[in-house]
Each structure stands twice: as C-alpha cells, then as structure tokens.
Design a protein around this motif. Structure first.
Motif, PDB file in Angstrom:
ATOM      1  N   THR B  63      35.773  37.342  29.349  1.00  0.00           N
ATOM      2  CA  THR B  63      35.999  38.379  30.366  1.00  0.00           C
ATOM      3  C   THR B  63      34.884  39.419  30.332  1.00  0.00           C
ATOM      4  OG1 THR B  63      38.386  38.100  30.137  1.00  0.00           O
ATOM      5  CG2 THR B  63      37.636  40.147  31.163  1.00  0.00           C
ATOM      6  N   TYR B  64      34.464  39.779  29.128  1.00  0.00           N
ATOM      7  CA  TYR B  64      33.504  40.886  28.976  1.00  0.00           C
ATOM      8  C   TYR B  64      32.136  40.372  28.508  1.00  0.00           C
ATOM      9  CZ  TYR B  64      37.717  43.704  29.443  1.00  0.00           C
ATOM     10  OH  TYR B  64      38.878  44.277  29.922  1.00  0.00           O
ATOM     11  N   LYS B  99      43.004  43.991  28.957  1.00  0.00           N
ATOM     12  CA  LYS B  99      42.947  45.031  29.984  1.00  0.00           C
ATOM     13  C   LYS B  99      42.610  46.400  29.378  1.00  0.00           C
ATOM     14  CE  LYS B  99      45.711  46.970  33.711  1.00  0.00           C
ATOM     15  NZ  LYS B  99      47.044  47.100  34.300  1.00  0.00           N
ATOM     16  N   TRP B 125      36.466  43.852  34.207  1.00  0.00           N
ATOM     17  CA  TRP B 125      37.891  43.597  34.426  1.00  0.00           C
ATOM     18  C   TRP B 125      38.168  43.506  35.935  1.00  0.00           C
ATOM     19  CZ3 TRP B 125      41.483  41.772  31.341  1.00  0.00           C
ATOM     20  CH2 TRP B 125      42.796  41.770  31.785  1.00  0.00           C
ATOM     21  N   LYS B 128      37.074  40.170  37.101  1.00  0.00           N
ATOM     22  CA  LYS B 128      38.040  39.126  36.700  1.00  0.00           C
ATOM     23  C   LYS B 128      39.237  39.095  37.646  1.00  0.00           C
ATOM     24  CE  LYS B 128      41.599  39.399  34.105  1.00  0.00           C
ATOM     25  NZ  LYS B 128      42.748  38.509  34.182  1.00  0.00           N
TER      26      LYS B 128
END
Lengths: 276, 261
Positions: B63-64, B99, B125, B128
C-alpha cells in the motif's frame, strides 16, 4: 467438469493478469481465485476475475472464513462471499480446516486447532450455517501445521471424515500439506491419505514447499516436488476424476512454468486412464 | 477415536491464547501446544508469530510503496514493524490493513527529518481506495442542464477524492519507481490541489486551483449552485459574479458533478 478428463488448472494470480489479458490460449482447463482478493474491490482485480471467468471455469478458494472459530463465522464476511459467488458463479467454493480470527482480530494465517469433540462440533455447526446461507456445498482443505494441541482426542483424518459425513461438505485434499505434515511430524503421508474418506474429495491441490532448518514449510514457492507427484499418483489409484489445481504464491514464475506443471499433472491422469 | 471427553471451552481458550501469543500479549499458549519433532514449542509457535508480522509488513509495503521508497529499507522496516506491533489487524482483507499508518508516521520522529512523509502515506491510502473503487463514467457538463432547473442539487461523483497538501506529494509519488535523487529536482513545499478520480478503469489525477478545489468541496454534500456559492462565500469570502461564472465553467468541464436525486 468432464468426468473422463478431470480438469487441471492453476491458481489465478495478479502476476499473470497482463498475460491472461491478451486472451491467448493456455494449457489450463480452469482457474482457482483467492476469494478475499475480490470480495472488497470493484477495481481491476474483479474486472480481471470476471474476464477470465468468461473463458474458464472458476473455483473460489478462501483463506478467511475461519470455519473452526469459536466465535462462529462473520456475517459480514459471509455476505461479501455470497455476493462474490453470485457474480462469479464458481464451480467450487472452498476454504480451510482452520481458524484465523477471534474477537475482531485477524491473524491472516491458517491456524490449527485441537482435534477433539468440541472442535468437531464447532466446525460442524459453522459449516452447516455457511452451507445454509450460501445455499450450496462448500469444500474444506486440510492445512499444514507446525504445532499441535495437547488436547487432541482424535486424529486429523478422523475429524475431517466426521465433519464431511455430518455436514455433507467436501474435502479439498492438499497433497503438499499432507507431505509437509508427514515430514515435519513424522508420519507416513500415504497412511493419512488411506485414512481419509476419499469419496469426499472434490478437488486436489498440488504445490511446492520450502525448507529451513531441517523443516518443511508450506510456502507454495517451488515446483511440485517428486514426493507430492508420487502422492498424487497414489491418490489417483484410489480415486480418479478429481479436478486438480497447481498453486504457486511466492517467487511466482512465468505462466509457461505453471503450464508445464499442469502438463505433468495431466500426464499422470492420462497414464492412469491408460492403465485402466 | 479415543474416548471423546468433551473439554468445554478448550477451543476458546486455545484460540484466545494462540492469538495472544501471535500478537505478543502473553505466553500462556506455550503450555497448551506440542511441537514438531524435537523442536521447542516456542520455536514452532514463533513460526506463526513471525508469519503474522511478515504478512502485515508486506501488505503495508504494497500500500505504501512510495513511503517505503522515500524512507529506505531500514527506516521503513523499523517503522512498519513498530506499527504492526501496536496496531492489530481488524479486517479479513489484508489490503485493508494500515489506514492508521499516516497518523502513526505523523507522530514518529521521522517527521522531523522528512516533513512530508505522513502526507505521502495519506496520498497512497487515497490511491488504494480509488484503485479498488468502482469505475464512474464522466458526467456531461451540468451547466447545460441548469438553465432548465436552476435549483437542481448537484453532488460530487462517487470514486472521486479531493486532495490538498502543503507539499508536492503527487510529484514525489510519481517518481517512486526511480532514483531517490529525483527528489532533489522537486520543489517539495509547493502546495498541491488535486482531483483524484477513478475513470476508465484507472486512477486519474487533475491539478486544480485552490479555489476550484474549495468550490468542489461544497458538493461533497448535495447542493444547488446558489447553496454551494453561499457556503463557499461563508467559508472563504465574497466572490464576484464573474469569478463565480469562471469557476463553474472550469469545474463544469471536469465532469465530476452529477444531479442528486
């Protein structure tokens, strides 16, 4: 599914989306998708799944149902799974003989449980609830495990057989997991296979493990080893026409390499047919 | 089958203790398990503990990925492991994990060295969420329909996020597959106003003026043009009729407002 030529397929992985997007012919009869990868998305993953589904039969294979959970099965999870099933119309729906969540915490792992009557009753209750809600049979896969409970009252195969008998669910027999457990816990893999009620086996998984410090780990990161191919031959002697999926989840190779594994499985199936 | 004595609550106890061990809360589980062959029980139980941490760190990394790229392997892995240790997973969906990572970074010491790092992770985020959102086709320019119904309420399309930052986050993010030295060529402290949206299967970004972003924000709840202008003026000051017309002309062509039923 063609009963004379059982389908041989592979796990659908995002690594291969670009290749599958081209619509080229493959040596694969069917695919199996990890349910959770498509339950929370409206984006490209779901689009790809539905695109592949147009050309191939598809199974949905979950890792988060947590069928052995003392808490029961999450209604939110079940609702999402049902929606996905309605969209995909899979040939099989499966998960694992394991638990993975409790009290709102998720381990994202396939955790083992005590092989005892209490667990048996819990699993049966949960399976019945799931099958009633989904309106269809589910299959559950035997897992690999790296420890056991001190409260075992029965063997793994006894528990699996009894769950299948009581609930009517099917068994997804993962031969790599049998091989891994046999080597790690010191028993004969073929003995386990002979103990299970093979009439309940609706699907087979083949995969390759990794080794570390003398132990075997179910990483799906290598080609299917000879010992697992041999188990597949031995199982095929007991029961034919069971659809097979080759899984590969780490160090995922090109699609051609997976197709080679599919062809190996097909050769075994064909050899068994000639033998008849 | 051995004598099947019903051990009430043994399953619940097993699951509570097993999960507590994995989460690093307590060690009681070690008294309930047996190991593989000659290994100590702890070594076997640690396979699951390590697996949990590795899966969550890996998922955060997916995600990051730009945040990881900026931090470098050592700092990213250290921070990710600290985050995993303090933030258990609460969703069956692994990609839903993390999150709170932007807030975690905001309160970490790394912010003093890389002031934009929390903002960058917040942007990732957002990306995503849009990646997994449904595709929403462009709407026709609403201005053409307003003459028939000037009181019509409009709202921002779903799968649309308005992004603002005091740093050039999108510029930084675009470089994430390249050499970290590329950051030297970016004016990092240039404020950024962006319309992020899902269109034709892709996440798309449109740079906006601050006033355009502010006006679009008024349609995050359904409003008529007059209501949106009044709300805007209430927050940011008077607009001349010319600037109102100019603003609506510009946001009209973006195709991200639809009639609210």
């Amino acid at each position: 599914m063609n009963s004379k030529n059982p389908m041989v397929g592979v796990g659908l992985r995002s690594t291969h989306y670009p290749e599958l997007e081209t619509g080229r012919e493959t040596k694969v009869d069917w695919f199996e998708a990890i349910s959770e990868n498509y339950m929370n998305t409206e984006g490209r993953p779901l689009k790809m799944l539905l695109q592949v589904r147009q050309d191939y039969p598809m199974a949905l294979h979950g890792v988060g149902l947590s069928i052995a959970s003392h808490d029961g099965v999450s209604p939110i999870y079940l609702n999402k799974l049902k929606t996905l099933i309605e969209r995909v119309d899979p040939v099989l729906v499966s998960d694992h003989f394991c638990w993975s969540s409790r009290g709102g915490h998720y381990s994202h792992d396939l955790l083992p449980f005590p092989f005892n009557l209490e667990t048996l009753n819990t699993i049966c209750q949960n399976v019945e609830e799931v099958q009633n809600f989904l309106g269809r049979q589910i299959c559950l896969e035997n897992i690999s495990y790296y420890l056991k409970s001190q409260n075992d009252e029965m063997s793994e195969s006894q528990l699996i057989n009894e769950v299948c008998r009581r609930t009517g669910c099917g068994l997804l027999l993962d031969l790599n997991n049998v091989d891994v457990n046999a080597k790690n816990h010191g028993f004969q893999a073929i003995d386990f296979i002979k103990e299970i009620d093979f009439n309940r086996v609706k699907q087979i998984h083949l995969a390759g493990p990794s080794q570390e410090d003398g132990f075997i780990f179910d990483t799906h990161s290598t080609p299917v080893p000879d010992s697992v191919w041999e188990l597949y031959r031995q199982f095929s002697d007991l029961k034919k026409d069971v659809p097979v999926i080759v899984e590969w989840d780490e160090n995922i190779p090109s699609f051609e390499v997976l197709e080679d594994e599919v062809e190996k499985a097909r050769q075994i199936v064909m050899a068994m047919e000639l033998h008849l | 089958m051995k004598d099947a004595t019903l051990k009430n609550e043994s399953l619940e106890k097993w699951q509570v203790h097993f999960l507590s061990y994995i989460l690093g809360i307590e060690q009681n589980f070690l008294n309930e398990a047996t190991s593989m062959n000659e290994l100590p029980v702890r070594s076997c139980a640690d396979i699951y503990k390590r697996g949990y941490k590795a899966r969550l760190v890996e998922s955060l990394g997916e995600t990051y990925s730009a945040t990881w790229w900026v931090l470098g392997d050592d700092d990213y892995l250290k921070l990710a492991e600290e985050f995993v240790a303090s933030t258990p997973s609460r969703s069956f969906d692994l990609s839903d994990y993390g999150k709170e990572f932007p807030d975690f970074l905001k309160s970490s010491v790394v912010v003093s060295e890389i002031p934009f790092i929390s903002e960058l992770s917040r942007f990732e985020w957002v990306f995503k969420i849009l990646f997994h959102s449904a595709d929403v086709p462009n709407k026709e320019n609403f201005l053409s329909r307003l003459s028939q119904n000037p009181e019509m309420k409009l709202r921002l399309l779903p799968s649309t996020i308005l992004w603002r930052s005091n740093f050039s986050i999108y510029e930084i993010w675009k470089q994430r597959d390249g050499d970290i030295a590329a950051l030297n060529d970016i004016d990092l402290e240039l404020p950024e106003f962006i319309l992020c949206r899902k269109l034709e299967g892709k996440v798309r970004m449109n740079y906006l003026e601050e006033s355009e972003l502010r006006l679009l924000q008024q349609f995050e709840t359904p409003r008529s043009i007059d209501e949106a202008v009044a709300s805007y003026q209430n927050l940011y000051g008077e607009l001349t009729p010319e600037s109102v017309q100019s603003l609506f002309s510009r946001i009209g062509v973006l195709g991200v407002l639809e009639g609210a039923i």
